[in-house]
Design a protein around this motif. Sequence first.
Motif, PDB file in Angstrom:
ATOM      1  N   MET A  36       0.854  -1.173   0.000  1.00 14.18           N
ATOM      2  CA  MET A  36       0.000   0.000   0.000  1.00 14.18           C
ATOM      3  C   MET A  36       0.895   1.230   0.000  1.00 14.18           C
ATOM      4  N   GLU A  37       0.673   2.074  -0.954  1.00 15.90           N
ATOM      5  CA  GLU A  37       1.504   3.260  -1.112  1.00 15.90           C
ATOM      6  C   GLU A  37       0.738   4.500  -0.653  1.00 15.90           C
ATOM      7  N   PHE A  38       1.407   5.343   0.120  1.00 12.77           N
ATOM      8  CA  PHE A  38       0.813   6.585   0.584  1.00 12.77           C
ATOM      9  C   PHE A  38       1.333   7.721  -0.274  1.00 12.77           C
ATOM     10  N   SER A  39       0.430   8.428  -0.923  1.00 15.24           N
ATOM     11  CA  SER A  39       0.845   9.527  -1.784  1.00 15.24           C
ATOM     12  C   SER A  39       0.344  10.852  -1.218  1.00 15.24           C
ATOM     13  N   LEU A  40       1.010  11.928  -1.607  1.00 15.97           N
ATOM     14  CA  LEU A  40       0.618  13.255  -1.156  1.00 15.97           C
ATOM     15  C   LEU A  40      -0.806  13.613  -1.596  1.00 15.97           C
ATOM     16  N   PRO A  41      -1.201  13.355  -2.857  1.00 13.97           N
ATOM     17  CA  PRO A  41      -2.582  13.676  -3.244  1.00 13.97           C
ATOM     18  C   PRO A  41      -3.622  12.927  -2.412  1.00 13.97           C
ATOM     19  N   ALA A  42      -3.305  11.692  -2.041  1.00 16.54           N
ATOM     20  CA  ALA A  42      -4.248  10.917  -1.227  1.00 16.54           C
ATOM     21  C   ALA A  42      -4.398  11.546   0.157  1.00 16.54           C
ATOM     22  N   TRP A  43      -3.275  11.921   0.770  1.00 14.59           N
ATOM     23  CA  TRP A  43      -3.337  12.542   2.091  1.00 14.59           C
ATOM     24  C   TRP A  43      -4.027  13.899   2.036  1.00 14.59           C
ATOM     25  N   LEU A  44      -3.765  14.668   0.983  1.00 10.74           N
ATOM     26  CA  LEU A  44      -4.456  15.959   0.833  1.00 10.74           C
ATOM     27  C   LEU A  44      -5.956  15.746   0.629  1.00 10.74           C
ATOM     28  N   GLY A  45      -6.321  14.709  -0.105  1.00  2.87           N
ATOM     29  CA  GLY A  45      -7.734  14.373  -0.283  1.00  2.87           C
ATOM     30  C   GLY A  45      -8.379  14.002   1.042  1.00  2.87           C
ATOM     31  N   GLY A  46      -7.652  13.268   1.868  1.00  2.00           N
ATOM     32  CA  GLY A  46      -8.163  12.921   3.197  1.00  2.00           C
ATOM     33  C   GLY A  46      -8.348  14.149   4.066  1.00  2.00           C
ATOM     34  N   LEU A  47      -7.406  15.084   3.983  1.00  4.18           N
ATOM     35  CA  LEU A  47      -7.521  16.340   4.731  1.00  4.18           C
ATOM     36  C   LEU A  47      -8.713  17.157   4.267  1.00  4.18           C
ATOM     37  N   VAL A  48      -8.886  17.257   2.967  1.00  2.00           N
ATOM     38  CA  VAL A  48     -10.029  17.994   2.427  1.00  2.00           C
ATOM     39  C   VAL A  48     -11.332  17.308   2.838  1.00  2.00           C
ATOM     40  N   GLY A  49     -11.364  15.989   2.802  1.00  2.00           N
ATOM     41  CA  GLY A  49     -12.553  15.254   3.234  1.00  2.00           C
ATOM     42  C   GLY A  49     -12.885  15.518   4.687  1.00  2.00           C
ATOM     43  N   THR A  50     -11.873  15.602   5.532  1.00  3.05           N
ATOM     44  CA  THR A  50     -12.084  15.907   6.950  1.00  3.05           C
ATOM     45  C   THR A  50     -12.637  17.309   7.131  1.00  3.05           C
ATOM     46  N   ILE A  51     -12.099  18.265   6.400  1.00  7.28           N
ATOM     47  CA  ILE A  51     -12.585  19.646   6.482  1.00  7.28           C
ATOM     48  C   ILE A  51     -14.033  19.737   6.021  1.00  7.28           C
ATOM     49  N   VAL A  52     -14.355  19.060   4.943  1.00  7.92           N
ATOM     50  CA  VAL A  52     -15.735  19.051   4.447  1.00  7.92           C
ATOM     51  C   VAL A  52     -16.659  18.398   5.468  1.00  7.92           C
ATOM     52  N   ALA A  53     -16.198  17.333   6.110  1.00  8.07           N
ATOM     53  CA  ALA A  53     -17.016  16.643   7.115  1.00  8.07           C
ATOM     54  C   ALA A  53     -17.348  17.561   8.276  1.00  8.07           C
ATOM     55  N   VAL A  54     -16.371  18.303   8.766  1.00  9.53           N
ATOM     56  CA  VAL A  54     -16.617  19.222   9.885  1.00  9.53           C
ATOM     57  C   VAL A  54     -17.528  20.361   9.442  1.00  9.53           C
ATOM     58  N   ALA A  55     -17.306  20.874   8.228  1.00  8.89           N
ATOM     59  CA  ALA A  55     -18.143  21.966   7.723  1.00  8.89           C
ATOM     60  C   ALA A  55     -19.592  21.511   7.528  1.00  8.89           C
ATOM     61  N   ALA A  56     -19.793  20.286   7.106  1.00 12.60           N
ATOM     62  CA  ALA A  56     -21.154  19.767   6.916  1.00 12.60           C
ATOM     63  C   ALA A  56     -21.801  19.399   8.247  1.00 12.60           C
ATOM     64  N   TYR A  57     -20.990  19.042   9.232  1.00  9.17           N
ATOM     65  CA  TYR A  57     -21.500  18.615  10.537  1.00  9.17           C
ATOM     66  C   TYR A  57     -22.235  19.744  11.255  1.00  9.17           C
ATOM     67  N   VAL A  58     -21.672  20.928  11.223  1.00 13.01           N
ATOM     68  CA  VAL A  58     -22.218  22.043  12.007  1.00 13.01           C
ATOM     69  C   VAL A  58     -23.664  22.366  11.625  1.00 13.01           C
ATOM     70  N   PRO A  59     -23.983  22.641  10.364  1.00 11.26           N
ATOM     71  CA  PRO A  59     -25.390  22.937  10.060  1.00 11.26           C
ATOM     72  C   PRO A  59     -26.307  21.715  10.192  1.00 11.26           C
ATOM     73  N   ALA A  60     -25.785  20.546   9.865  1.00  9.36           N
ATOM     74  CA  ALA A  60     -26.615  19.337   9.938  1.00  9.36           C
ATOM     75  C   ALA A  60     -27.009  19.024  11.377  1.00  9.36           C
ATOM     76  N   ILE A  61     -26.073  19.143  12.305  1.00  8.23           N
ATOM     77  CA  ILE A  61     -26.378  18.802  13.697  1.00  8.23           C
ATOM     78  C   ILE A  61     -27.348  19.809  14.297  1.00  8.23           C
ATOM     79  N   ARG A  62     -27.281  21.055  13.868  1.00 11.36           N
ATOM     80  CA  ARG A  62     -28.233  22.054  14.361  1.00 11.36           C
ATOM     81  C   ARG A  62     -29.652  21.714  13.948  1.00 11.36           C
ATOM     82  N   ILE A  63     -29.823  21.264  12.713  1.00 12.03           N
ATOM     83  CA  ILE A  63     -31.147  20.888  12.227  1.00 12.03           C
ATOM     84  C   ILE A  63     -31.680  19.682  13.006  1.00 12.03           C
ATOM     85  N   VAL A  64     -30.847  18.667  13.159  1.00 12.88           N
ATOM     86  CA  VAL A  64     -31.258  17.456  13.881  1.00 12.88           C
ATOM     87  C   VAL A  64     -31.577  17.780  15.332  1.00 12.88           C
ATOM     88  N   GLU A  65     -30.722  18.566  15.968  1.00 14.14           N
ATOM     89  CA  GLU A  65     -30.913  18.910  17.374  1.00 14.14           C
ATOM     90  C   GLU A  65     -32.201  19.715  17.576  1.00 14.14           C
TER      91      GLU A  65
END
Length: 84
Positions: free
Chosen positions: A1-30
């Motif tokens: 299994m090879e770890f590449s910079l684009p893959a890690w950057l994609g993971g970072l972007v995915g994490t940022i998107v997850a946190v950004a989507a979490y805030v409004p979504a949790i407010r609606i659910v709550e």
Amino acid sequence: MEFSLPAWLGGLVGTIVAVAAYVPAIRIVERRLRVRSGPQTIEQRAVFEDRLSIMRRVILGIDIAILAALGYWIGNAIGGKWAA
């Protein structure tokens, strides 16, 4: 299994998107859960708040895990095309 910079950057972007989507979504659910629960006693409210806190953590964990993995996969797919 090879770890590449684009893959890690994609993971970072995915994490940022997850946190950004979490805030409004949790407010609606709550908000919907609070309206649904109606008037409560102090003890019932404490139990409700404890369960709500656990629910927030679980949703955030699942959200980050899925979107970070998806971002990593997309970054690896894109980076793999450029590297080849």
